[in-house]
Write an enzyme that holds these catalytic residues in place. Sequence first.
Site, short mmCIF file in Angstrom:
data_model
loop_
_atom_site.label_atom_id
_atom_site.label_comp_id
_atom_site.label_asym_id
_atom_site.label_seq_id
_atom_site.Cartn_x
_atom_site.Cartn_y
_atom_site.Cartn_z
CG HIS A 116 -0.90 92.13 38.53
ND1 HIS A 116 -1.72 93.18 38.86
CD2 HIS A 116 0.28 92.69 38.17
CE1 HIS A 116 -1.06 94.33 38.71
NE2 HIS A 116 0.17 94.04 38.28
CG LEU A 117 3.83 90.88 33.83
CD1 LEU A 117 4.15 89.54 33.18
CD2 LEU A 117 4.10 92.03 32.87
CG HIS A 118 3.80 87.44 39.30
ND1 HIS A 118 2.54 87.14 38.85
CD2 HIS A 118 4.28 86.30 39.84
CE1 HIS A 118 2.27 85.87 39.10
NE2 HIS A 118 3.32 85.33 39.69
CB THR A 119 9.43 89.40 36.62
OG1 THR A 119 8.71 89.89 35.48
CG2 THR A 119 10.73 88.74 36.17
CB VAL A 156 9.66 92.73 39.51
CG1 VAL A 156 9.63 94.14 38.94
CG2 VAL A 156 10.94 92.49 40.31
#
Length: 148
Positions: free
Chosen positions: A95-98, A41
């Site tokens: 890149h921020l990702h969860t 996400v």
Amino acid sequence: MADCVFCGIVSGSVPAFLVASDPAGLAFLDIRPVFKGHVLVIPRPHVVQLTDLPVPDLPAYFGFVQRIAAAVPLAMDAKGTFVAMNNIVSQSVPHLHTHVVPRTKGDGLRGFFWPRRKYDGDDEAAAVAETIGKEYLRLSVAEGGRRE
């Protein structure tokens, strides 16, 4: 950001097995899943780590993560999920990702050693993405959430 693969997924210039789209971000299958149904996400704007995400964006982003975390076990017949993110160190894409990883008792995942698996092919990955996406939409409608 031009050289960010996740920004390319947001813009549509890089293909991905899309699970769900929300104003807060996108959810798509990890191409090297810990287990099948492993979803990433991301927020739509390019931010490298959690501390870069503007505070006003936190509720929408984590609400989206929460809905994906509810959809994954239903779609994958799992008992729960492992939800995690790295900041800088061990971040394969800046890149921020969860990560939302389906879990079942006895699945072999221990600590932070994440053995990676592969889908049998694009057809299987597309079917998994569609199944999780349908659960996400079903849950969003049931909770009065947004749909795109």
